[in-house]
Design a protein around this motif. Structure first.
Motif, PDB file in Angstrom:
ATOM      1  N   GLU A  91       0.831  -1.214   0.000  1.00 47.06           N
ATOM      2  CA  GLU A  91       0.000   0.000   0.000  1.00 47.06           C
ATOM      3  C   GLU A  91       0.862   1.259   0.000  1.00 47.06           C
ATOM      4  O   GLU A  91       0.503   2.261  -0.613  1.00 47.06           O
ATOM      5  CB  GLU A  91      -0.961  -0.011   1.196  1.00 47.06           C
ATOM      6  CG  GLU A  91      -2.155  -0.924   0.908  1.00 47.06           C
ATOM      7  CD  GLU A  91      -3.082  -1.133   2.099  1.00 47.06           C
ATOM      8  OE1 GLU A  91      -2.671  -0.797   3.236  1.00 47.06           O
ATOM      9  OE2 GLU A  91      -4.200  -1.640   1.875  1.00 47.06           O
ATOM     10  N   ALA A  92       2.015   1.176   0.661  1.00 42.69           N
ATOM     11  CA  ALA A  92       2.891   2.357   0.733  1.00 42.69           C
ATOM     12  C   ALA A  92       3.503   2.701  -0.627  1.00 42.69           C
ATOM     13  O   ALA A  92       4.017   3.790  -0.827  1.00 42.69           O
ATOM     14  CB  ALA A  92       4.004   2.109   1.752  1.00 42.69           C
ATOM     15  N   LEU A  93       3.440   1.766  -1.588  1.00 38.11           N
ATOM     16  CA  LEU A  93       4.029   2.034  -2.913  1.00 38.11           C
ATOM     17  C   LEU A  93       3.167   2.974  -3.743  1.00 38.11           C
ATOM     18  O   LEU A  93       3.610   3.535  -4.741  1.00 38.11           O
ATOM     19  CB  LEU A  93       4.202   0.717  -3.690  1.00 38.11           C
ATOM     20  CG  LEU A  93       5.195  -0.279  -3.123  1.00 38.11           C
ATOM     21  CD1 LEU A  93       5.061  -1.610  -3.852  1.00 38.11           C
ATOM     22  CD2 LEU A  93       6.615   0.256  -3.232  1.00 38.11           C
ATOM     23  N   ASP A  94       1.900   3.076  -3.322  1.00 39.81           N
ATOM     24  CA  ASP A  94       0.977   3.960  -4.015  1.00 39.81           C
ATOM     25  C   ASP A  94       0.806   3.604  -5.499  1.00 39.81           C
ATOM     26  O   ASP A  94       0.884   4.451  -6.377  1.00 39.81           O
ATOM     27  CB  ASP A  94       1.463   5.414  -3.863  1.00 39.81           C
ATOM     28  CG  ASP A  94       0.281   6.374  -3.881  1.00 39.81           C
ATOM     29  OD1 ASP A  94      -0.851   5.899  -3.700  1.00 39.81           O
ATOM     30  OD2 ASP A  94       0.516   7.583  -4.107  1.00 39.81           O
ATOM     31  N   SER A 144      15.510  -3.159  -1.849  1.00 38.75           N
ATOM     32  CA  SER A 144      16.484  -2.228  -1.258  1.00 38.75           C
ATOM     33  C   SER A 144      16.078  -1.862   0.163  1.00 38.75           C
ATOM     34  O   SER A 144      16.929  -1.716   1.048  1.00 38.75           O
ATOM     35  CB  SER A 144      16.579  -0.936  -2.073  1.00 38.75           C
ATOM     36  OG  SER A 144      16.945  -1.231  -3.371  1.00 38.75           O
ATOM     37  N   ALA A 145      14.767  -1.712   0.380  1.00 37.59           N
ATOM     38  CA  ALA A 145      14.296  -1.354   1.722  1.00 37.59           C
ATOM     39  C   ALA A 145      14.605  -2.481   2.715  1.00 37.59           C
ATOM     40  O   ALA A 145      14.991  -2.230   3.869  1.00 37.59           O
ATOM     41  CB  ALA A 145      12.794  -1.054   1.693  1.00 37.59           C
ATOM     42  N   VAL A 146      14.458  -3.733   2.270  1.00 38.88           N
ATOM     43  CA  VAL A 146      14.773  -4.863   3.159  1.00 38.88           C
ATOM     44  C   VAL A 146      16.261  -4.845   3.517  1.00 38.88           C
ATOM     45  O   VAL A 146      16.646  -4.993   4.678  1.00 38.88           O
ATOM     46  CB  VAL A 146      14.365  -6.207   2.502  1.00 38.88           C
ATOM     47  CG1 VAL A 146      14.958  -7.393   3.249  1.00 38.88           C
ATOM     48  CG2 VAL A 146      12.840  -6.322   2.441  1.00 38.88           C
ATOM     49  N   LYS A 147      17.101  -4.601   2.498  1.00 37.06           N
ATOM     50  CA  LYS A 147      18.551  -4.527   2.780  1.00 37.06           C
ATOM     51  C   LYS A 147      18.834  -3.389   3.771  1.00 37.06           C
ATOM     52  O   LYS A 147      19.662  -3.524   4.668  1.00 37.06           O
ATOM     53  CB  LYS A 147      19.331  -4.284   1.491  1.00 37.06           C
ATOM     54  CG  LYS A 147      19.449  -5.543   0.660  1.00 37.06           C
ATOM     55  CD  LYS A 147      20.334  -5.337  -0.555  1.00 37.06           C
ATOM     56  CE  LYS A 147      20.142  -6.492  -1.516  1.00 37.06           C
ATOM     57  NZ  LYS A 147      20.214  -6.138  -2.912  1.00 37.06           N
ATOM     58  N   ALA A 148      18.112  -2.277   3.599  1.00 33.28           N
ATOM     59  CA  ALA A 148      18.342  -1.116   4.468  1.00 33.28           C
ATOM     60  C   ALA A 148      17.985  -1.421   5.921  1.00 33.28           C
ATOM     61  O   ALA A 148      18.733  -1.075   6.830  1.00 33.28           O
ATOM     62  CB  ALA A 148      17.539   0.087   3.957  1.00 33.28           C
ATOM     63  N   VAL A 149      16.863  -2.114   6.152  1.00 30.46           N
ATOM     64  CA  VAL A 149      16.506  -2.391   7.562  1.00 30.46           C
ATOM     65  C   VAL A 149      17.493  -3.378   8.189  1.00 30.46           C
ATOM     66  O   VAL A 149      17.808  -3.277   9.376  1.00 30.46           O
ATOM     67  CB  VAL A 149      15.046  -2.899   7.752  1.00 30.46           C
ATOM     68  CG1 VAL A 149      14.050  -1.861   7.332  1.00 30.46           C
ATOM     69  CG2 VAL A 149      14.785  -4.205   7.066  1.00 30.46           C
ATOM     70  N   LEU A 150      18.003  -4.294   7.362  1.00 29.60           N
ATOM     71  CA  LEU A 150      19.019  -5.214   7.896  1.00 29.60           C
ATOM     72  C   LEU A 150      20.293  -4.432   8.228  1.00 29.60           C
ATOM     73  O   LEU A 150      20.933  -4.667   9.260  1.00 29.60           O
ATOM     74  CB  LEU A 150      19.317  -6.341   6.895  1.00 29.60           C
ATOM     75  CG  LEU A 150      18.172  -7.338   6.651  1.00 29.60           C
ATOM     76  CD1 LEU A 150      18.547  -8.318   5.539  1.00 29.60           C
ATOM     77  CD2 LEU A 150      17.807  -8.102   7.928  1.00 29.60           C
ATOM     78  N   ALA A 151      20.633  -3.477   7.366  1.00 29.45           N
ATOM     79  CA  ALA A 151      21.822  -2.660   7.614  1.00 29.45           C
ATOM     80  C   ALA A 151      21.652  -1.802   8.863  1.00 29.45           C
ATOM     81  O   ALA A 151      22.624  -1.499   9.564  1.00 29.45           O
ATOM     82  CB  ALA A 151      22.117  -1.789   6.393  1.00 29.45           C
ATOM     83  N   GLN A 152      20.387  -1.442   9.156  1.00 28.89           N
ATOM     84  CA  GLN A 152      20.130  -0.665  10.386  1.00 28.89           C
ATOM     85  C   GLN A 152      20.277  -1.534  11.633  1.00 28.89           C
ATOM     86  O   GLN A 152      20.184  -1.057  12.750  1.00 28.89           O
ATOM     87  CB  GLN A 152      18.705  -0.097  10.366  1.00 28.89           C
ATOM     88  CG  GLN A 152      18.480   1.049   9.387  1.00 28.89           C
ATOM     89  CD  GLN A 152      16.983   1.237   9.081  1.00 28.89           C
ATOM     90  OE1 GLN A 152      16.119   0.840   9.852  1.00 28.89           O
ATOM     91  NE2 GLN A 152      16.682   1.832   7.947  1.00 28.89           N
ATOM     92  N   GLY A 153      20.417  -2.827  11.441  1.00 29.69           N
ATOM     93  CA  GLY A 153      20.603  -3.738  12.590  1.00 29.69           C
ATOM     94  C   GLY A 153      19.299  -4.269  13.149  1.00 29.69           C
ATOM     95  O   GLY A 153      19.288  -4.875  14.226  1.00 29.69           O
ATOM     96  N   ALA A 206       9.348  -0.690   9.639  1.00 30.72           N
ATOM     97  CA  ALA A 206      10.698  -0.238   9.262  1.00 30.72           C
ATOM     98  C   ALA A 206      10.896  -0.361   7.747  1.00 30.72           C
ATOM     99  O   ALA A 206      11.513   0.511   7.123  1.00 30.72           O
ATOM    100  CB  ALA A 206      11.749  -1.054  10.007  1.00 30.72           C
ATOM    101  N   VAL A 207      10.364  -1.419   7.160  1.00 33.15           N
ATOM    102  CA  VAL A 207      10.508  -1.580   5.701  1.00 33.15           C
ATOM    103  C   VAL A 207       9.744  -0.459   4.991  1.00 33.15           C
ATOM    104  O   VAL A 207      10.251   0.163   4.044  1.00 33.15           O
ATOM    105  CB  VAL A 207      10.018  -2.973   5.226  1.00 33.15           C
ATOM    106  CG1 VAL A 207      10.042  -3.071   3.696  1.00 33.15           C
ATOM    107  CG2 VAL A 207      10.870  -4.085   5.833  1.00 33.15           C
ATOM    108  N   VAL A 208       8.527  -0.162   5.477  1.00 34.56           N
ATOM    109  CA  VAL A 208       7.744   0.930   4.872  1.00 34.56           C
ATOM    110  C   VAL A 208       8.546   2.231   4.931  1.00 34.56           C
ATOM    111  O   VAL A 208       8.662   2.951   3.929  1.00 34.56           O
ATOM    112  CB  VAL A 208       6.384   1.087   5.600  1.00 34.56           C
ATOM    113  CG1 VAL A 208       5.687   2.371   5.175  1.00 34.56           C
ATOM    114  CG2 VAL A 208       5.494  -0.131   5.330  1.00 34.56           C
ATOM    115  N   LYS A 209       9.141   2.492   6.099  1.00 34.76           N
ATOM    116  CA  LYS A 209       9.898   3.732   6.276  1.00 34.76           C
ATOM    117  C   LYS A 209      11.110   3.780   5.333  1.00 34.76           C
ATOM    118  O   LYS A 209      11.440   4.819   4.765  1.00 34.76           O
ATOM    119  CB  LYS A 209      10.364   3.803   7.735  1.00 34.76           C
ATOM    120  CG  LYS A 209      10.571   5.198   8.235  1.00 34.76           C
ATOM    121  CD  LYS A 209      10.676   5.229   9.741  1.00 34.76           C
ATOM    122  CE  LYS A 209      11.515   6.435  10.149  1.00 34.76           C
ATOM    123  NZ  LYS A 209      12.218   6.212  11.393  1.00 34.76           N
TER     124      LYS A 209
END
Ligand code: NAD
Length: 356
Positions: free
Chosen positions: A24-27, A319-328, A350-353
């Motif tokens: 839904e966040a992809l609009d 990319s968002a999934v990789k980013a949340v993993l990188a955030q720890g 967190a993935v949505v963000k």
């Protein structure tokens, strides 16, 4: 773009809710409709795949599926068990090609049981034929043995068989997938012992002539099982039959550490697909907010890429999934010292963000 949403049982409802949040966040102009499937459908309508659910699935461009099953249904007759819903959907929609990527995210290298150097950077794709082979071949059953080692004894038997068109279409799928990757296909068989798989090897080799730009090699299934844990990065696209694919895709899945990270897609000839995490309904952790939603979120990304023709949106999710993993951020199944433990909903948020 119409998506049939079938959350199912156990953690299915929790993880699908997070994937929907992300979609839904992809609009994008999706139409999403939800229906019961599995044990939930059996309890409400007396069947794991009620006609209304099947109709919704047939009319949709793609199906986002959670998981089905619970131990409390184990005593039901086979035809009414939750797992029959998946078999029914595969059969009615002709979902013959199963894609199981096994990707090792850099931040999760330590979660694998293999040495980091063996799996760091791993990115393989197992393509399993899903509607033929010994799982569906007739005849099958129990009888009095007419011959063999113990004539007259009680025996059970199944039939391994593949037709040429079944092998050709899965081979085309594999070669075309390889063209979008590093142009290598390994066809796994047991041609040294089984007539069916000598035929498989011959047909895959013939189809391969249409793809001179893709390198094809053949490997016996016993060797493939060994090479997957010895040097998994040697593989790129692996194509195989239903039974070998069932076993090898689970083996490849575990190379990456957690089953909570692994998406899958099952496609038919029209690119209509069923997208689901590789794991089950995890009744042991259901309702506790502990389930990892990333496999389902990554399945939604595959859905955007393969059935809905939205590759840019799929890239955004990955990319968002990789980013949340990188955030720890880690759900308990992938948590380790020095990382932040989060629940199912926080991970989805967190993935949505991180979609940006
Ligand atoms: P499972 O995959 O549900 O669980 C195995 C283990 O992995 C459990 O300890 C579970 O807690 C954990 N796990 C699974 N997914 C997780 C996630 N997202 N996050 C964190 N941990 C996770 O397998 P099972 O326990 O053998 O089977 C449970 C039920 O699921 C059974 O009824 C089975 O038939 C069904 N099942 C359904 C599917 C499907 O819907 N496609 C696939 C496999 C099993």
């Amino acid at each position: 773009m119409k998506i049939a949403v079938l959350p199912g049982d156990g953690i299915g409802t929790e993880i699908v809710a997070e994937a929907i949040k992300v979609l839904e966040a992809l609009d994008l102009p999706f139409e999403m409709e939800t229906a019961l499937v599995g044990g939930a459908a059996y309890e409400a309508h007396g069947h794991p795949l009620p006609p209304a659910t099947l109709k919704l699935a047939q009319e949709a461009d793609a199906i986002l599926f959670g998981a089905v099953g619970d131990w409390k249904f184990d005593k039901l007759e086979r035809a009414l068990r939750p797992e029959q819903a998946i078999l029914g959907l595969r059969k009615h929609l002709g979902l013959f090609a199963n894609f199981r990527p096994a990707i090792c995210y850099e931040q999760l290298v330590g979660a694998s049981s293999l040495k980091p150097e063996l799996i760091s950077g791993l990115d393989i794709l197992i393509i399993r034929e899903l509607t033929g082979d010994i799982y569906f071949g007739q005849p099958r059953g129990r009888r009095t043995s007419p011959d063999g080692n113990f004539p007259g004894a009680e025996e059970a038997f199944d039939t391994m068989r593949y037709t040429r068109p079944e092998i050709e279409r899965i081979a085309h799928v594999a070669f075309q997938a390889a063209r979008k990757r590093s142009r290598r296909v390994t066809s796994v068989d047991k041609a040294n012992v089984l007539e069916t798989f000598q035929f498989w090897k011959d047909v895959v080799t013939e189809v391969g002539k249409d793809y001179p730009d893709v390198a094809l090699d053949h490997m016996y299934v016993d060797n493939a099982a060994m090479q997957l844990v010895r040097a998994p990065k040697k593989f790129d696209v692996v194509v195989t039959g239903n039974m070998f694919g069932d076993i090898l895709s689970d083996e490849a899945a575990m190379l990456t550490g957690s089953i909570g990270m692994l998406p899958s897609a099952s496609l038919n000839a029209k690119n209509q697909g069923l997208y689901e995490p590789s794991h089950g309904s995890a009744p042991d952790i259901a309702g506790k907010g502990l389930a990892n939603p990333l496999a389902t979120i990554l399945s939604a990304a595959m859905m955007l890429r393969f059935s809905l023709n939205q590759p840019a949106a799929a890239d955004r999710i990955e990319s968002a999934v990789k980013a949340v993993l990188a955030q720890g951020l880690r759900t308990p199944d992938i948590h380790s010292e020095g990382t932040t433990k989060v629940g199912t909903m926080q991970m989805g948020d967190a993935v949505v963000k991180a979609l940006g």
